[in-house]
Design an enzyme around this catalytic site. Structure first.
Site, PDB file in Angstrom:
ATOM      1  N   ARG A  86     -21.478  46.556  -3.493  1.00 38.57           N
ATOM      2  CA  ARG A  86     -21.161  45.127  -3.438  1.00 38.57           C
ATOM      3  C   ARG A  86     -20.512  44.677  -2.114  1.00 38.57           C
ATOM      4  O   ARG A  86     -19.323  44.327  -2.073  1.00 38.57           O
ATOM      5  CB  ARG A  86     -20.312  44.715  -4.646  1.00 38.57           C
ATOM      6  CG  ARG A  86     -21.001  45.083  -5.949  1.00 38.57           C
ATOM      7  CD  ARG A  86     -20.267  44.587  -7.163  1.00 38.57           C
ATOM      8  NE  ARG A  86     -20.408  43.157  -7.386  1.00 38.57           N
ATOM      9  CZ  ARG A  86     -19.792  42.498  -8.361  1.00 38.57           C
ATOM     10  NH1 ARG A  86     -18.999  43.148  -9.176  1.00 38.57           N
ATOM     11  NH2 ARG A  86     -19.972  41.211  -8.510  1.00 38.57           N
ATOM     12  N   PRO A  87     -21.303  44.661  -1.042  1.00 39.69           N
ATOM     13  CA  PRO A  87     -20.769  44.227   0.254  1.00 39.69           C
ATOM     14  C   PRO A  87     -20.514  42.707   0.302  1.00 39.69           C
ATOM     15  O   PRO A  87     -20.911  41.981  -0.620  1.00 39.69           O
ATOM     16  CB  PRO A  87     -21.885  44.596   1.233  1.00 39.69           C
ATOM     17  CG  PRO A  87     -23.128  44.640   0.417  1.00 39.69           C
ATOM     18  CD  PRO A  87     -22.721  44.992  -0.992  1.00 39.69           C
ATOM     19  N   ARG A 119     -13.280  41.112  -8.051  1.00 36.11           N
ATOM     20  CA  ARG A 119     -14.070  40.767  -6.855  1.00 36.11           C
ATOM     21  C   ARG A 119     -14.187  39.268  -6.616  1.00 36.11           C
ATOM     22  O   ARG A 119     -14.194  38.798  -5.487  1.00 36.11           O
ATOM     23  CB  ARG A 119     -15.479  41.323  -7.001  1.00 36.11           C
ATOM     24  CG  ARG A 119     -15.601  42.781  -6.711  1.00 36.11           C
ATOM     25  CD  ARG A 119     -17.051  43.133  -6.654  1.00 36.11           C
ATOM     26  NE  ARG A 119     -17.754  42.358  -5.644  1.00 36.11           N
ATOM     27  CZ  ARG A 119     -17.808  42.660  -4.363  1.00 36.11           C
ATOM     28  NH1 ARG A 119     -17.209  43.739  -3.916  1.00 36.11           N
ATOM     29  NH2 ARG A 119     -18.467  41.894  -3.518  1.00 36.11           N
ATOM     30  N   LYS A 174     -17.653  32.141 -17.573  1.00 36.61           N
ATOM     31  CA  LYS A 174     -16.736  32.858 -16.665  1.00 36.61           C
ATOM     32  C   LYS A 174     -17.134  32.666 -15.204  1.00 36.61           C
ATOM     33  O   LYS A 174     -16.307  32.365 -14.353  1.00 36.61           O
ATOM     34  CB  LYS A 174     -16.746  34.356 -16.997  1.00 36.61           C
ATOM     35  CG  LYS A 174     -16.092  35.221 -15.922  1.00 36.61           C
ATOM     36  CD  LYS A 174     -16.130  36.691 -16.249  1.00 36.61           C
ATOM     37  CE  LYS A 174     -17.375  37.414 -15.840  1.00 36.61           C
ATOM     38  NZ  LYS A 174     -17.465  37.799 -14.416  1.00 36.61           N
ATOM     39  N   ASN A 175     -18.429  32.844 -14.923  1.00 37.57           N
ATOM     40  CA  ASN A 175     -18.831  32.837 -13.514  1.00 37.57           C
ATOM     41  C   ASN A 175     -18.921  31.428 -12.916  1.00 37.57           C
ATOM     42  O   ASN A 175     -19.143  31.276 -11.715  1.00 37.57           O
ATOM     43  CB  ASN A 175     -20.144  33.604 -13.334  1.00 37.57           C
ATOM     44  CG  ASN A 175     -19.923  35.091 -13.566  1.00 37.57           C
ATOM     45  OD1 ASN A 175     -18.779  35.554 -13.587  1.00 37.57           O
ATOM     46  ND2 ASN A 175     -21.002  35.830 -13.756  1.00 37.57           N
ATOM     47  N   ASP A 211     -26.715  40.462 -15.651  1.00 39.90           N
ATOM     48  CA  ASP A 211     -25.566  40.513 -16.553  1.00 39.90           C
ATOM     49  C   ASP A 211     -25.979  40.659 -18.023  1.00 39.90           C
ATOM     50  O   ASP A 211     -25.117  40.769 -18.901  1.00 39.90           O
ATOM     51  CB  ASP A 211     -24.684  39.264 -16.371  1.00 39.90           C
ATOM     52  CG  ASP A 211     -24.027  39.246 -15.002  1.00 39.90           C
ATOM     53  OD1 ASP A 211     -23.981  40.303 -14.344  1.00 39.90           O
ATOM     54  OD2 ASP A 211     -23.570  38.166 -14.572  1.00 39.90           O
ATOM     55  N   CYS A 253     -17.198  48.551  -6.803  1.00 34.26           N
ATOM     56  CA  CYS A 253     -16.840  48.665  -8.213  1.00 34.26           C
ATOM     57  C   CYS A 253     -17.906  49.496  -8.904  1.00 34.26           C
ATOM     58  O   CYS A 253     -18.880  49.896  -8.262  1.00 34.26           O
ATOM     59  CB  CYS A 253     -16.679  47.294  -8.853  1.00 34.26           C
ATOM     60  SG  CYS A 253     -18.204  46.419  -9.065  1.00 34.26           S
ATOM     61  N   ARG A 305     -12.210  40.900 -19.896  1.00 37.26           N
ATOM     62  CA  ARG A 305     -12.368  40.222 -18.598  1.00 37.26           C
ATOM     63  C   ARG A 305     -13.318  39.047 -18.721  1.00 37.26           C
ATOM     64  O   ARG A 305     -13.166  38.057 -17.998  1.00 37.26           O
ATOM     65  CB  ARG A 305     -12.932  41.204 -17.568  1.00 37.26           C
ATOM     66  CG  ARG A 305     -11.974  42.276 -17.163  1.00 37.26           C
ATOM     67  CD  ARG A 305     -12.482  43.023 -15.983  1.00 37.26           C
ATOM     68  NE  ARG A 305     -12.722  42.097 -14.883  1.00 37.26           N
ATOM     69  CZ  ARG A 305     -13.133  42.456 -13.671  1.00 37.26           C
ATOM     70  NH1 ARG A 305     -13.342  43.727 -13.412  1.00 37.26           N
ATOM     71  NH2 ARG A 305     -13.334  41.563 -12.747  1.00 37.26           N
TER      72      ARG A 305
HETATM   73  N1  EPU Z   1     -24.913  41.295  -1.766  1.00 35.96           N
HETATM   74  C1  EPU Z   1     -25.003  41.702  -0.469  1.00 35.96           C
HETATM   75  N2  EPU Z   1     -24.176  41.121   0.449  1.00 35.96           N
HETATM   76  C2  EPU Z   1     -23.282  40.152   0.116  1.00 35.96           C
HETATM   77  C3  EPU Z   1     -23.206  39.739  -1.217  1.00 35.96           C
HETATM   78  C4  EPU Z   1     -24.033  40.328  -2.140  1.00 35.96           C
HETATM   79  O1  EPU Z   1     -25.808  42.567  -0.127  1.00 35.96           O
HETATM   80  O2  EPU Z   1     -22.564  39.682   1.003  1.00 35.96           O
HETATM   81  C5  EPU Z   1     -25.798  41.911  -2.757  1.00 35.96           C
HETATM   82  C6  EPU Z   1     -25.036  42.525  -3.912  1.00 35.96           C
HETATM   83  O3  EPU Z   1     -24.593  43.839  -3.608  1.00 35.96           O
HETATM   84  C7  EPU Z   1     -26.079  42.501  -5.006  1.00 35.96           C
HETATM   85  C8  EPU Z   1     -26.807  41.188  -4.729  1.00 35.96           C
HETATM   86  O4  EPU Z   1     -26.542  40.887  -3.367  1.00 35.96           O
HETATM   87  O5  EPU Z   1     -26.983  43.563  -4.841  1.00 35.96           O
HETATM   88  C9  EPU Z   1     -26.388  40.032  -5.573  1.00 35.96           C
HETATM   89  O6  EPU Z   1     -24.976  39.952  -5.616  1.00 35.96           O
HETATM   90  P1  EPU Z   1     -24.203  38.585  -5.719  1.00 35.96           P
HETATM   91  O7  EPU Z   1     -23.470  38.334  -4.454  1.00 35.96           O
HETATM   92  O8  EPU Z   1     -25.119  37.511  -6.214  1.00 35.96           O
HETATM   93  O9  EPU Z   1     -23.136  38.931  -6.836  1.00 35.96           O
HETATM   94  P2  EPU Z   1     -21.727  38.263  -6.941  1.00 35.96           P
HETATM   95  O10 EPU Z   1     -21.821  36.875  -6.478  1.00 35.96           O
HETATM   96  O11 EPU Z   1     -20.693  39.152  -6.333  1.00 35.96           O
HETATM   97  C10 EPU Z   1     -22.048  37.234  -9.313  1.00 35.96           C
HETATM   98  C11 EPU Z   1     -21.437  37.404 -10.661  1.00 35.96           C
HETATM   99  C12 EPU Z   1     -21.818  38.765 -11.224  1.00 35.96           C
HETATM  100  C13 EPU Z   1     -23.340  38.823 -11.321  1.00 35.96           C
HETATM  101  C14 EPU Z   1     -23.961  38.559  -9.934  1.00 35.96           C
HETATM  102  C15 EPU Z   1     -25.477  38.496  -9.949  1.00 35.96           C
HETATM  103  C16 EPU Z   1     -19.441  36.098 -10.456  1.00 35.96           C
HETATM  104  C17 EPU Z   1     -17.973  36.040 -10.481  1.00 35.96           C
HETATM  105  N3  EPU Z   1     -19.999  37.292 -10.562  1.00 35.96           N
HETATM  106  O12 EPU Z   1     -21.506  38.286  -8.511  1.00 35.96           O
HETATM  107  O13 EPU Z   1     -21.276  38.802 -12.535  1.00 35.96           O
HETATM  108  O14 EPU Z   1     -23.741  40.089 -11.769  1.00 35.96           O
HETATM  109  O15 EPU Z   1     -23.465  37.315  -9.411  1.00 35.96           O
HETATM  110  O16 EPU Z   1     -25.905  37.503 -10.801  1.00 35.96           O
HETATM  111  O17 EPU Z   1     -20.091  35.069 -10.391  1.00 35.96           O
HETATM  112  C18 EPU Z   1     -20.546  39.822 -14.521  1.00 35.96           C
HETATM  113  O18 EPU Z   1     -20.281  38.673 -14.944  1.00 35.96           O
HETATM  114  O19 EPU Z   1     -20.531  40.838 -15.259  1.00 35.96           O
HETATM  115  C19 EPU Z   1     -20.884  39.982 -13.110  1.00 35.96           C
HETATM  116  C20 EPU Z   1     -20.858  41.157 -12.484  1.00 35.96           C
END
Ligand code: EPU
Length: 416
Positions: free
Chosen positions: A117-118, A88, A18-19, A303, A112, A395
């Protein structure tokens, strides 16, 4: 509905990740030529991303695991709140739109249940490429008549960011000059996206390491790609094998993506062997408590935290789980406790005192991985477990219920 107590046995094949597929679909916006993506899981999130692409003007359809994304007629630069707020990951259309059209207006996704999640790291990266960013009425408006490569550091409080790395990498493929992203996410899904971009003609080096270098090109062309297997689905099924004291052969696995997970499952009492593209997992003799901390890749994936917690609830002894990516990702704790588990949450830690057995109960899924965790708990609980709000499961898991049923689980669906 799940009737617990069956040892799972048999073979199962993983779906595409998915990701990986979500940003790869967004990346098709970078070209005017056709793209063909194979191994695409039929998920609610995949379909949401396809809807967003179509709303932007891209002709993209999923048919039998293959997405064909056809040439753009007219691509809009505006991604609407109604669509972005449902998922997101849709925020990662911003990078390709900015790269291709040099402007984008994308709704802020909002928080969420797993945390605030900023998106500050995404915006920091776009600004470093020369984009002017304004936030107006809940939308990010990004403009950059000329995107210019730059050196940037994208680490945040919780380490690297997967989607920020994806987003900025995509925009940088069409910037002038060289971009270096320091503290880039190393997740296999980021690598898969980079591989797809390279097939489109992008010049990228260092993906899979914390320093990615992108040399901008003028034009990206169409490409074909096959999505990597889903390592989180692999982990979920491995826990299903262990929690039911079963014996499963999982096919279409990228073993090299499962290091931290296999390490912890072996410590917890699994026998695991690798055969050609498959992983064989079976319960050895006794479940053992473990401590684990979630970290960016190659650390233990957040995850898989909820699913491992299910396993720990029925593992005699004390296990401690520390969540370092989303310190509030513990909505499943109260639901597991409704099934008789002994879990105490203290800040980013969950202390799990393993008990002899869970008892089936009506429980409510709060997010994707929490719903998988409740299904796993149901597989081992005495009596019936009713998991509601399973649309969360849809999802991110393709036919999980059918896959578990084929392994012997007593699982069925009733109308909510
Ligand atoms: N973060 C910030 N600022 C940003 C972006 C992220 O502070 O601008 C923080 C987040 O709040 C979190 C950390 O950095 O504490 C890591 O977040 P990340 O940005 O890596 O998460 P993401 O890219 O939004 C993806 C996956 C998530 C998975 C995370 C961590 C996708 C579509 N989603 O999210 O997947 O948990 O990486 O590995 O790739 C899931 O599949 O259930 C899922 C939530």
């Amino acid at each position: 509905m799940i009737e617990g107590g069956v040892r799972l046995k048999g073979e199962v094949t993983l779906s595409g990740a998915k990701n990986a597929v979500l940003p790869i679909l967004a990346a098709t916006l970078l070209t005017d030529e056709p793209c063909v993506i194979k191994g695409v899981p039929n998920l609610r999130d995949t379909n949401t991303m396809l809807k967003i692409l179509r709303a932007l003007g891209k002709n993209a359809e999923l048919n039998k695991g293959i997405v064909t994304a056809l040439p753009n007629k007219h691509i809009s630069y505006i991604a609407d709140y109604k669509l972005v707020s449902t998922m997101r990951a849709s925020f990662c259309v911003l990078g390709p739109l900015l790269g291709k059209l040099k402007k984008a207006k994308v709704s802020l996704p909002g928080g969420c249940v797993i945390g605030i999640r900023p998106v500050d790291l995404h915006l920091k990266g776009f600004k470093a490429l020369g984009a002017k960013i304004n936030i107006e009425s809940g939308y990010v408006i990004a403009k950059a008549p000329r995107l210019k490569g730059n050196h940037m550091y994208l680490g945040g409080t919780y380490g690297s960011s997967v989607l920020a790395t994806d987003n900025v990498m995509m925009a940088a493929t069409l910037a002038q000059g060289v971009t270096v992203i320091e503290s880039a996410a190393c997740e296999p899904e980021v690598v898969d996206l980079a591989e797809f971009l390279i097939k489109m003609g992008a010049k990228i080096k260092g993906h899979g390491t914390p320093i990615i270098e992108i040399e901008g090109v003028k034009y990206l062309h169409g490409a074909g790609h096959t999505i990597i297997p889903d390592r989180i689905e692999a982990g979920t099924l491995m826990v299903a094998a262990l929690i039911t004291k079963g014996d499963i052969l999982i096919k279409n696995v990228s073993f090299q993506h499962l290091g931290a997970l296999i390490d912890k499952l072996e410590e917890a009492g699994a026998w695991i062997s690798r055969t050609d593209g498959s992983v064989h997992i079976r319960f050895k003799k006794r479940l053992k408590p473990i401590n684990l901390t979630t970290l960016p890749y190659p650390g233990f994936p957040t995850d898989m935290q909820a699913q491992m917690m299910s396993l720990m609830t029925v593992t005699p002894g004390i296990s401690v789980i520390t969540e370092k990516i989303y310190p509030d990702r513990f909505m499943h704790v109260a639901e597991l406790n409704r099934m008789g588990a002994h879990i105490q949450r203290e800040g980013p830690h969950a202390i799990v005192e393993g008990i002899r057995g869970l008892s089936g109960a009506p429980v409510m899924a709060s997010d994707l991985r929490a719903s998988a965790c409740l299904v796993l708990a149901g597989l081992v609980a005495r009596g019936k477990t009713e998991v509601s709000r399973i649309y969360h499961l849809e999802r991110g898991y393709e036919n999980l219920e059918a896959k578990l049923e084929a392994l012997g689980a007593k699982i069925w669906r009733e109308k909510e």
